[in-house]
Design an enzyme around this catalytic site. Sequence first.
Site, PDB file in Angstrom:
ATOM      1  N   LYS A   1     -12.443  -1.356   7.222  1.00 46.46           N
ATOM      2  CA  LYS A   1     -11.751  -2.379   8.002  1.00 46.46           C
ATOM      3  C   LYS A   1     -12.186  -2.314   9.463  1.00 46.46           C
ATOM      4  CE  LYS A   1      -8.607  -1.739   4.423  1.00 46.46           C
ATOM      5  NZ  LYS A   1      -8.674  -3.021   3.783  1.00 46.46           N
TER       6      LYS A   1
ATOM      7  N   ASP B   1      -1.285   6.729   6.183  1.00 45.44           N
ATOM      8  CA  ASP B   1      -2.428   5.925   5.767  1.00 45.44           C
ATOM      9  C   ASP B   1      -2.701   4.948   6.907  1.00 45.44           C
ATOM     10  OD1 ASP B   1      -4.156   4.053   4.727  1.00 45.44           O
ATOM     11  OD2 ASP B   1      -2.913   3.517   2.999  1.00 45.44           O
TER      12      ASP B   1
ATOM     13  N   TRP C   1       0.822  -1.214   0.000  1.00 43.09           N
ATOM     14  CA  TRP C   1       0.000   0.000   0.000  1.00 43.09           C
ATOM     15  C   TRP C   1       0.848   1.253   0.000  1.00 43.09           C
ATOM     16  CZ3 TRP C   1      -4.393  -0.597  -2.012  1.00 43.09           C
ATOM     17  CH2 TRP C   1      -5.085  -1.803  -1.852  1.00 43.09           C
TER      18      TRP C   1
HETATM   19  N1  PMP Z   1      -4.349   1.505   2.242  1.00 40.29           N
HETATM   20  C1  PMP Z   1      -4.428   0.372   2.939  1.00 40.29           C
HETATM   21  C2  PMP Z   1      -3.510   0.181   4.097  1.00 40.29           C
HETATM   22  C3  PMP Z   1      -5.367  -0.606   2.593  1.00 40.29           C
HETATM   23  O1  PMP Z   1      -5.444  -1.729   3.288  1.00 40.29           O
HETATM   24  C4  PMP Z   1      -6.233  -0.363   1.508  1.00 40.29           C
HETATM   25  C5  PMP Z   1      -7.336  -1.340   1.116  1.00 40.29           C
HETATM   26  N2  PMP Z   1      -7.136  -2.626   1.391  1.00 40.29           N
HETATM   27  C6  PMP Z   1      -6.087   0.807   0.797  1.00 40.29           C
HETATM   28  C7  PMP Z   1      -5.146   1.742   1.186  1.00 40.29           C
HETATM   29  C8  PMP Z   1      -6.977   1.111  -0.380  1.00 40.29           C
HETATM   30  O2  PMP Z   1      -8.209   1.403   0.119  1.00 40.29           O
HETATM   31  P1  PMP Z   1      -9.511   1.619  -0.776  1.00 40.29           P
HETATM   32  O3  PMP Z   1      -9.851   0.292  -1.345  1.00 40.29           O
HETATM   33  O4  PMP Z   1     -10.491   2.118   0.222  1.00 40.29           O
HETATM   34  O5  PMP Z   1      -9.167   2.614  -1.820  1.00 40.29           O
END
Ligand code: PMP
Length: 424
Positions: free
Chosen positions: A257, A233, A161
């Site tokens: 989450k 994030d 991520w």
């Molecule tokens: N950052 C992290 C740490 C994630 O776990 C995720 C989704 N699994 C995201 C960003 C992306 O999130 P979204 O699908 O809400 O765009």
Amino acid sequence: MSISMSSAATTPLTHLNPTAPSQISAFPTSLSLPTPSPTRPLSITCSSSTLQSQTSTTTDRLFNFAAGPATLPENVLLKAQSELYNWRGSGMSVMEMSHRGKEFLSIIQKAESDLRSLLSIPPDYTVLFLQGGATTQFAAAPLNLCSSPTHAVDYIITGSWGDKAFKEAAKYCNPNSIWSGKSDKYTKIPNFDSLNQTPGAKFLHICANETIHGVEFKTYPTPAGENEVLVADMSSNFCSKPVDVTKFGMIYAGAQKNVGPSGVTIAIIRSDLIGKAQPITPVMLDYKIHADNNSLYNTPPCFGIYMCGLVFEDLVEQGGLAEVEKKNVKKGSLLYDAIDGSKGFFRCPVEKSVRSLMNVPFTLAKPELEAEFVKEAAKEKMVQLKGHRSVGGMRASIYNAMPLAGVEKLVAFMKDFQARHDHA
Ligand code: PMP
């Protein structure tokens, strides 16, 4: 609920009987309305047996170890269910309300105020309820925090991520990857003293918890520059423990989450950083637009925000994030101890000091058994244990809403599975 109608099927109830709405309370067990005219009979019945089958009890629910969308607190779901049809006597569901009406304003304001109290968010920080997922913030953060595309920013990349955020930032500013755990398959967090930060960088970006790799920052690096801020994030560990918000210029998190359904992204931003977006910034990504309009510039994800509000209320009722963290430590220790105590049958690749309390990746010494493990667990009502397609193995996501009983059941299953398959 079953509704049977004759020729009047398409006629709105209010036309037929203006007094009907007040008679329809949430989930009536039996209801029949007077026939408005002899030629247009109408009857509505709700048999109690059908209702029962719609109202799941706790025994019907699985232990859902998915990484997100993820399990939500049972009491929150039940509360939402009880309010779904007619929110607190308003005569409509939250999904049907005007986002500018007093009912929804009370919902979003309460959600913000509970979140502020949970994280002790100081008054000089703005809370925004946004859309587009955390992925949108990968672009929005550099667009808003770097007033020029030439500005430098630093990224510490501890997993997929962080890497995605870094790559997106390259479109809008000048990001440097100052540390990457890729060569160690993203199992580590760097020593902050050894970081080679870029002079003049506008921000230092981290992913506080890497959902796929199970690596979590336990402490946070300090940006080197005087005017530089830390951006995190926190999608997968948001509200899982107390956090000193004042250490950050900005925190963002997708809700799906720990705090609600997908469709809501929460951003907490130091207010003086807002209002310096690059001119090309789309209106929907401009923090100032959303801040000036209290997250109501356009139609927000009303139901999602309502659900987040119920989760925040529940976390407050649990005693706040210090209490929540204690529960998470207990669940995490139980699972990691089971892995480490399995004499190598189960393995967690992540360095012990930075193991995530939210996402626990593990493998089997005999990888050929992994598919069977996942399949057998599902038969025992423990689902979504397959690891992310990019890393394989298993992953148990044990967010706030995963009860201790879920982790206990998983650990008991792991021991039983080992006893049946470990003939080394
Ligand atoms: N950052 C992290 C740490 C994630 O776990 C995720 C989704 N699994 C995201 C960003 C992306 O999130 P979204 O699908 O809400 O765009």
